[in-house]
Design an enzyme around this catalytic site. Structure first.
Site, mmCIF file in Angstrom:
data_model
loop_
_atom_site.group_PDB
_atom_site.id
_atom_site.type_symbol
_atom_site.label_atom_id
_atom_site.label_comp_id
_atom_site.label_asym_id
_atom_site.label_seq_id
_atom_site.Cartn_x
_atom_site.Cartn_y
_atom_site.Cartn_z
ATOM 1 C CG ASP A 385 -30.181 56.880 49.002
ATOM 2 O OD1 ASP A 385 -29.026 57.281 49.220
ATOM 3 O OD2 ASP A 385 -30.694 56.887 47.879
ATOM 4 C CG ASP A 438 -28.852 56.679 43.106
ATOM 5 O OD1 ASP A 438 -29.166 56.152 44.178
ATOM 6 O OD2 ASP A 438 -28.554 57.883 43.003
#
Length: 540
Positions: A385, A438
């Protein structure tokens, strides 16, 4: 395993690659960062988005969005305080020399290029303009700054940059109409929009439902296993193989998954176009149909047990329950209707329904077997990420993750692999969004925590699930705080979620003395009668 279940597991496992595309992004991102544009006296305005509302012969027309300059007068924030002013093109168009047309408080439109922005503004102000609209030579917005050696910065009119397509529209208006006027104002965004609260609750609720379904299935399997042991059956089916309908991730596949997801992200970035997004929409619809069907069948089977237990053979698919046959047409029609009407304002509801069903189904089928695999997976995703949101700017001159999530090069409103809710009280509109990854990746660890708690007969307080859920909620909350502090620029949610969730699990396990069991075995030991011929019970 029947062929339908095999196809489902294969499909959903493959879709994890798509679910890894994640970044929390809201509408209103602007090209370039503020810290790259230093302030100095006369050139110290904050960069703000500006609404340019137009009227043709007194009738309200198109509204454009631009970005205010570092220099010039600040733009009013309230619409009622903004004047409706006549709009004209500069002569010469670039406004690099004194204007030939004399203005009386008009808003003047000029083209970018050939001289500095401040020179254009000074010439427009000298001619009597009340505001300056500079048309960019690209589709993106550009932040107008001052050069280090500039001194003539006493500019008393506001300057706004508009994208190239807005300039083309304004040119058509002025060519075809007798009178065109404009109103410039910059409404402020609320510090927190209720959409973010609902999105936070949606993410928490999705993991909660998926975790309880996963734990309930694991407990049912354990009860069945214990019954077989009690009956002293010599050969007990292996509940950890493919027949159980569960795919367990190991350490190697966790690392390989992140590497493969990186390659897939680069492919999306390079090939991002209208047709490629259309392909992703088709893939998302297939996964959404499968997820919605699985959830509905599991839910309705409580009331329609006979239909759920009765099967019919379907060519190429094998045995399918009558309940699945009854539910499937509804799921297919739902996904097709979303795909057809996905550009409409209400389409986010269908996208969220399909997305949540898909995430819950994946969390039910894909399991993290122990804390070791969960740590490796989340740590790799954490680095993934950060790299693709921040570090990729150094290699590609823009954030690859954010470009892909928004669908900047596709002409569409981003990829469908995310949950979104319209910003209800934001004058700029747009959506608050969260990527599937997420929710999915931390959800794998949280679902594992609840399975362990139930199998180990832990209470809510002495278990790990409630603390992991609280940690996830706090991590996601911090993500939205950071998002607002960064003026809506995309944030890698796992940067905040992983330390909270994984750190809480590791810390608690170490303090309670369960770290070795959670790290290696992943579930409490169960009794194993010596007269039953089995593999050692402690082995996974």
């Amino acid at each position: 395993m029947d062929s339908l279940r095999f196809l489902r597991i294969l499909l959903l496992s493959s879709l994890i690659l798509l679910l890894s595309l994640r970044s929390t992004v809201t509408a209103g991102d602007i090209v370039h960062q503020d810290n790259l544009a230093p302030k100095k006296p006369g050139c110290e305005n904050d960069f703000v988005l500006v609404k340019v509302q137009t009227w043709i012969d007194g009738v309200e027309n198109e509204e454009f969005v631009g970005v205010g300059a570092r220099f010039g007068r600040r733009i009013v924030s309230k619409e009622k305080n903004a004047n409706q002013t006549h709009l004209v093109f500069a002569n010469p168009r670039d406004s690099c020399t004194p204007l030939k047309n004399k203005l009386s408080g008009d808003v003047v439109i000029v083209e970018r290029g050939n001289c500095r922005f401040t020179a254009k503004a000074n010439n427009a102000e000298a001619a009597g303009a009340s505001a300056l609209l500079i048309i960019n030579n690209q589709k993106e917005l550009y932040k107008m700054v001052c050069e280090p050696d500039e001194t003539d910065l006493d500019i008393q009119i506001p300057a706004v940059m508009l994208p190239q397509d807005a300039g083309a529209s304004l040119q058509k208006m002025l060519a075809n109409s007798s009178k065109v006027s404009a109103q410039l104002y910059s409404p402020r965004r609320p510090a927190v929009d209720v959409a973010e609260v609902f999105l936070w609750l949606m993410a928490i609720g999705t993991i909660l439902c998926a975790s309880y379904w996963s734990a309930w299935s694991a407990r049912e399997a354990a009860i069945e296993h214990d019954k077989l042991l009690k009956d002293a059956i010599d050969e007990i089916p292996n509940t950890n193989d493919g027949g159980s309908g569960v795919v367990e991730i190991n350490t190697i596949s966790a690392i390989f998954f992140v590497v493969l997801a990186s390659g897939f992200l680069v492919i999306l970035y390079k090939l991002m176009s209208y047709w490629f997004v259309e392909l992703l929409v088709v893939v998302f619809c297939i996964g959404g149909v499968e997820g919605l069907q699985t959830c509905l069948v599991a839910l309705l089977s409580r009331w329609f047990q006979r239909a759920a237990d009765a099967y019919v053979k379907v060519p190429f698919l094998g045995p399918i329950s009558y309940l699945t046959l009854a539910v499937s047409p509804f799921c297919i029609v739902f996904a097709v209707l979303w795909a057809v009407y996905r550009v409409h304002s209400f389409a986010w509801i269908g996208q969220d329904v399909l997305g949540i069903a898909l995430i819950i189904t994946v969390l039910q089928i894909v399991h993290v077997p122990n804390l070791k695999v969960g740590t490796v997976l989340l740590s790799c995703a954490f680095l993934y990420d950060i790299f693709w949101v921040f570090v990729s700017k150094k290699l590609f001159h823009e954030s690859v993750m954010i470009v892909v999530a928004r669908g900047d090069k596709s002409g569409e409103d981003g990829i469908p692999m995310l949950l979104k809710i319209p910003r209800m009280f934001d004058p700029w509109g747009g959506y608050s969004i969260i990527g599937f990854g997420d929710i999915l990746l931390p959800g794998l660890l949280i679902a594992f925590a609840l399975r362990y708690d139930w199998l180990a007969n832990k209470t809510l307080r002495t278990g790990y699930f409630i603390w992991a859920m609280v940690a996830y909620g706090l991590g996601l909350l911090i993500t939205y705080v950071a998002l607002n502090l960064m003026d809506g620029h995309g944030q890698p949610a796992l940067l905040y979620i992983v330390p909270f969730t994984l750190g809480t699990m590791l810390t608690l396990a170490r303090k309670r003395g369960d770290l070795w069991i959670l790290w290696t075995k992943g579930e409490p030991e169960r009794a194993c009668p010596h007269h039953v011929r089995l593999e050692p019970c402690s082995e996974k």
